[in-house]
Design a protein around this motif. Sequence first.
Motif, PDB file in Angstrom:
ATOM      1  N   PRO A 153       0.854  -1.436  -0.104  1.00 58.19           N
ATOM      2  CA  PRO A 153       0.171   0.109   0.071  1.00 58.19           C
ATOM      3  C   PRO A 153       0.803   1.240   0.073  1.00 58.19           C
ATOM      4  O   PRO A 153       1.810   1.198   0.588  1.00 58.19           O
ATOM      5  CB  PRO A 153      -0.811  -0.082   1.297  1.00 58.19           C
ATOM      6  N   THR A 154       0.358   2.302  -0.927  1.00 57.98           N
ATOM      7  CA  THR A 154       1.175   3.621  -0.704  1.00 57.98           C
ATOM      8  C   THR A 154       1.399   4.057   0.491  1.00 57.98           C
ATOM      9  O   THR A 154       2.527   4.591   0.668  1.00 57.98           O
ATOM     10  CB  THR A 154       0.279   4.464  -1.573  1.00 57.98           C
ATOM     11  N   ARG A 155       0.819   4.072   1.348  1.00 52.83           N
ATOM     12  CA  ARG A 155       0.734   4.521   3.066  1.00 52.83           C
ATOM     13  C   ARG A 155       2.087   3.752   3.315  1.00 52.83           C
ATOM     14  O   ARG A 155       2.915   4.445   4.184  1.00 52.83           O
ATOM     15  CB  ARG A 155      -0.398   4.202   3.602  1.00 52.83           C
ATOM     16  N   ASP A 156       2.300   2.387   3.214  1.00 53.30           N
ATOM     17  CA  ASP A 156       3.278   1.765   3.951  1.00 53.30           C
ATOM     18  C   ASP A 156       4.700   2.359   3.301  1.00 53.30           C
ATOM     19  O   ASP A 156       5.669   2.441   3.722  1.00 53.30           O
ATOM     20  CB  ASP A 156       3.327   0.391   3.811  1.00 53.30           C
ATOM     21  N   ILE A 157       4.579   2.778   1.756  1.00 58.15           N
ATOM     22  CA  ILE A 157       5.683   2.987   1.417  1.00 58.15           C
ATOM     23  C   ILE A 157       6.382   4.197   1.847  1.00 58.15           C
ATOM     24  O   ILE A 157       7.398   4.574   1.796  1.00 58.15           O
ATOM     25  CB  ILE A 157       5.571   2.904  -0.291  1.00 58.15           C
ATOM     26  N   ILE A 158       5.270   5.213   1.917  1.00 60.85           N
ATOM     27  CA  ILE A 158       5.532   6.390   2.527  1.00 60.85           C
ATOM     28  C   ILE A 158       6.230   6.363   3.884  1.00 60.85           C
ATOM     29  O   ILE A 158       7.137   7.245   4.179  1.00 60.85           O
ATOM     30  CB  ILE A 158       4.369   7.483   2.386  1.00 60.85           C
ATOM     31  N   ARG A 159       5.525   5.522   4.470  1.00 61.90           N
ATOM     32  CA  ARG A 159       5.908   5.397   6.086  1.00 61.90           C
ATOM     33  C   ARG A 159       7.453   5.078   6.027  1.00 61.90           C
ATOM     34  O   ARG A 159       8.052   5.575   6.910  1.00 61.90           O
ATOM     35  CB  ARG A 159       4.959   4.312   6.887  1.00 61.90           C
ATOM     36  N   ILE A 160       7.725   3.995   5.174  1.00 61.55           N
ATOM     37  CA  ILE A 160       9.043   3.411   5.125  1.00 61.55           C
ATOM     38  C   ILE A 160      10.179   4.528   4.783  1.00 61.55           C
ATOM     39  O   ILE A 160      11.124   4.827   5.398  1.00 61.55           O
ATOM     40  CB  ILE A 160       9.228   2.294   4.027  1.00 61.55           C
ATOM     41  N   MET A 161       9.669   5.473   3.929  1.00 59.68           N
ATOM     42  CA  MET A 161      10.625   6.576   3.477  1.00 59.68           C
ATOM     43  C   MET A 161      10.807   7.536   4.607  1.00 59.68           C
ATOM     44  O   MET A 161      12.056   7.963   4.638  1.00 59.68           O
ATOM     45  CB  MET A 161      10.114   7.226   2.377  1.00 59.68           C
ATOM     46  N   ILE A 162       9.828   7.855   5.397  1.00 62.08           N
ATOM     47  CA  ILE A 162       9.960   8.703   6.627  1.00 62.08           C
ATOM     48  C   ILE A 162      10.826   8.021   7.612  1.00 62.08           C
ATOM     49  O   ILE A 162      11.903   8.964   7.950  1.00 62.08           O
ATOM     50  CB  ILE A 162       8.640   8.829   7.075  1.00 62.08           C
ATOM     51  N   ALA A 163      10.749   6.766   8.023  1.00 65.41           N
ATOM     52  CA  ALA A 163      11.520   6.163   8.883  1.00 65.41           C
ATOM     53  C   ALA A 163      12.961   6.042   8.402  1.00 65.41           C
ATOM     54  O   ALA A 163      14.008   6.269   9.163  1.00 65.41           O
ATOM     55  CB  ALA A 163      11.163   4.736   9.107  1.00 65.41           C
ATOM     56  N   HIS A 164      12.975   5.931   6.978  1.00 66.19           N
ATOM     57  CA  HIS A 164      14.441   5.838   6.521  1.00 66.19           C
ATOM     58  C   HIS A 164      15.221   7.238   6.421  1.00 66.19           C
ATOM     59  O   HIS A 164      16.386   7.064   7.203  1.00 66.19           O
ATOM     60  CB  HIS A 164      14.496   5.244   5.095  1.00 66.19           C
ATOM     61  N   ASP A 165      14.418   8.099   6.462  1.00 63.08           N
ATOM     62  CA  ASP A 165      15.331   9.496   6.513  1.00 63.08           C
ATOM     63  C   ASP A 165      15.731   9.836   8.127  1.00 63.08           C
ATOM     64  O   ASP A 165      16.783  10.011   8.453  1.00 63.08           O
ATOM     65  CB  ASP A 165      14.446  10.792   6.230  1.00 63.08           C
ATOM     66  N   LEU A 166      14.610   9.298   8.894  1.00 60.88           N
ATOM     67  CA  LEU A 166      15.160   9.449  10.425  1.00 60.88           C
ATOM     68  C   LEU A 166      16.158   8.649  10.929  1.00 60.88           C
ATOM     69  O   LEU A 166      17.075   8.838  11.598  1.00 60.88           O
ATOM     70  CB  LEU A 166      13.835   9.397  11.089  1.00 60.88           C
ATOM     71  N   TYR A 167      16.000   7.370  10.509  1.00 65.18           N
ATOM     72  CA  TYR A 167      17.106   6.276  10.776  1.00 65.18           C
ATOM     73  C   TYR A 167      18.142   6.601  10.443  1.00 65.18           C
ATOM     74  O   TYR A 167      19.280   6.901  11.322  1.00 65.18           O
ATOM     75  CB  TYR A 167      16.573   4.748  10.163  1.00 65.18           C
ATOM     76  N   HIS A 168      18.434   7.295   9.248  1.00 61.45           N
ATOM     77  CA  HIS A 168      20.000   7.413   8.689  1.00 61.45           C
ATOM     78  C   HIS A 168      20.412   8.981   9.404  1.00 61.45           C
ATOM     79  O   HIS A 168      21.740   9.048   9.545  1.00 61.45           O
ATOM     80  CB  HIS A 168      19.963   7.505   7.307  1.00 61.45           C
ATOM     81  N   THR A 169      19.506   9.709   9.687  1.00 62.05           N
ATOM     82  CA  THR A 169      19.647  11.102  10.372  1.00 62.05           C
ATOM     83  C   THR A 169      20.577  10.531  11.698  1.00 62.05           C
ATOM     84  O   THR A 169      21.463  11.208  12.121  1.00 62.05           O
ATOM     85  CB  THR A 169      18.381  11.977  10.614  1.00 62.05           C
ATOM     86  N   GLY A 170      20.096   9.729  12.353  1.00 62.51           N
ATOM     87  CA  GLY A 170      20.432   9.262  13.742  1.00 62.51           C
ATOM     88  C   GLY A 170      22.010   8.439  13.333  1.00 62.51           C
ATOM     89  O   GLY A 170      22.864   8.764  14.244  1.00 62.51           O
ATOM     90  N   GLU A 171      21.864   7.815  12.364  1.00 61.98           N
ATOM     91  CA  GLU A 171      23.283   7.205  12.172  1.00 61.98           C
ATOM     92  C   GLU A 171      24.443   8.223  11.777  1.00 61.98           C
ATOM     93  O   GLU A 171      25.375   8.012  12.373  1.00 61.98           O
ATOM     94  CB  GLU A 171      22.917   5.906  11.039  1.00 61.98           C
ATOM     95  N   ILE A 172      24.044   9.265  10.979  1.00 62.32           N
ATOM     96  CA  ILE A 172      24.723  10.125  10.551  1.00 62.32           C
ATOM     97  C   ILE A 172      25.293  10.822  11.927  1.00 62.32           C
ATOM     98  O   ILE A 172      26.681  11.227  12.240  1.00 62.32           O
ATOM     99  CB  ILE A 172      24.390  11.172   9.774  1.00 62.32           C
ATOM    100  N   ASN A 173      24.348  11.269  12.763  1.00 65.07           N
ATOM    101  CA  ASN A 173      24.523  11.861  13.910  1.00 65.07           C
ATOM    102  C   ASN A 173      25.725  11.117  14.897  1.00 65.07           C
ATOM    103  O   ASN A 173      26.448  11.721  15.635  1.00 65.07           O
ATOM    104  CB  ASN A 173      23.324  12.346  14.993  1.00 65.07           C
ATOM    105  N   HIS A 174      25.325   9.644  14.868  1.00 66.99           N
ATOM    106  CA  HIS A 174      26.208   8.873  15.777  1.00 66.99           C
ATOM    107  C   HIS A 174      27.585   8.846  15.352  1.00 66.99           C
ATOM    108  O   HIS A 174      28.540   9.008  15.946  1.00 66.99           O
ATOM    109  CB  HIS A 174      25.605   7.323  16.053  1.00 66.99           C
ATOM    110  N   LEU A 175      27.631   8.797  13.959  1.00 68.25           N
ATOM    111  CA  LEU A 175      29.200   8.705  13.220  1.00 68.25           C
ATOM    112  C   LEU A 175      29.801  10.075  13.647  1.00 68.25           C
ATOM    113  O   LEU A 175      31.070  10.024  13.969  1.00 68.25           O
ATOM    114  CB  LEU A 175      29.009   8.549  11.704  1.00 68.25           C
TER     115      LEU A 175
END
Length: 172
Positions: free
Chosen positions: A135-157
């Motif tokens: 469902p489109t909703r799930d794809i959008i949710r994945i992309m939101i989480a993806h940005d936030l996940y990698h933001t945290g990863e970058i912050n930690h690096l």
Amino acid sequence: MSDPLRTHTTLDTLVWLSEEAFQGDPTHSLLANLHDMTEREWTSLPPGAGRCVADILEHVGWCKWMYEDYAFGPASLRGDQPPLVPAEGMRSRPHPELMDWLVEGHRRWMASVCRLANDAELEQQRLTNWGAWMPTRDIIRIMIAHDLYHTGEINHLRALLNGTDRWQYEAE
């Protein structure tokens, strides 16, 4: 009860969350965590790390381009070919080029999401770049989480590179 063919409350919320995760939140968004980055932080690796910030951003941009192409476009991009991989076998593009490519990928992604007419379209099944339908909703949710996940990863690096990997309330 509201008519999902006329409402766009959920869609508007998902658009807002997508923008906040990428560039809206001045503290926690992906771009906010890059604004004062040094060139050393861009490509350096802390001990034991396998990906630098530039490599992570290359991946984030790659996903934006691929997800948009498969969910909303012709599904014609190939993940191992230009424009999705840097030229000449590099792991990531040069800094300014990578930022332009990342921002353009986000712009394309958001343009496609914003073209959805109403909340009912969030249930439409769409193709993913790995061949599944969701469902489109799930794809959008994945992309939101993806940005936030990698933001945290970058912050930690960055914290590891700068020797600041501790809570602010802890003594040095």
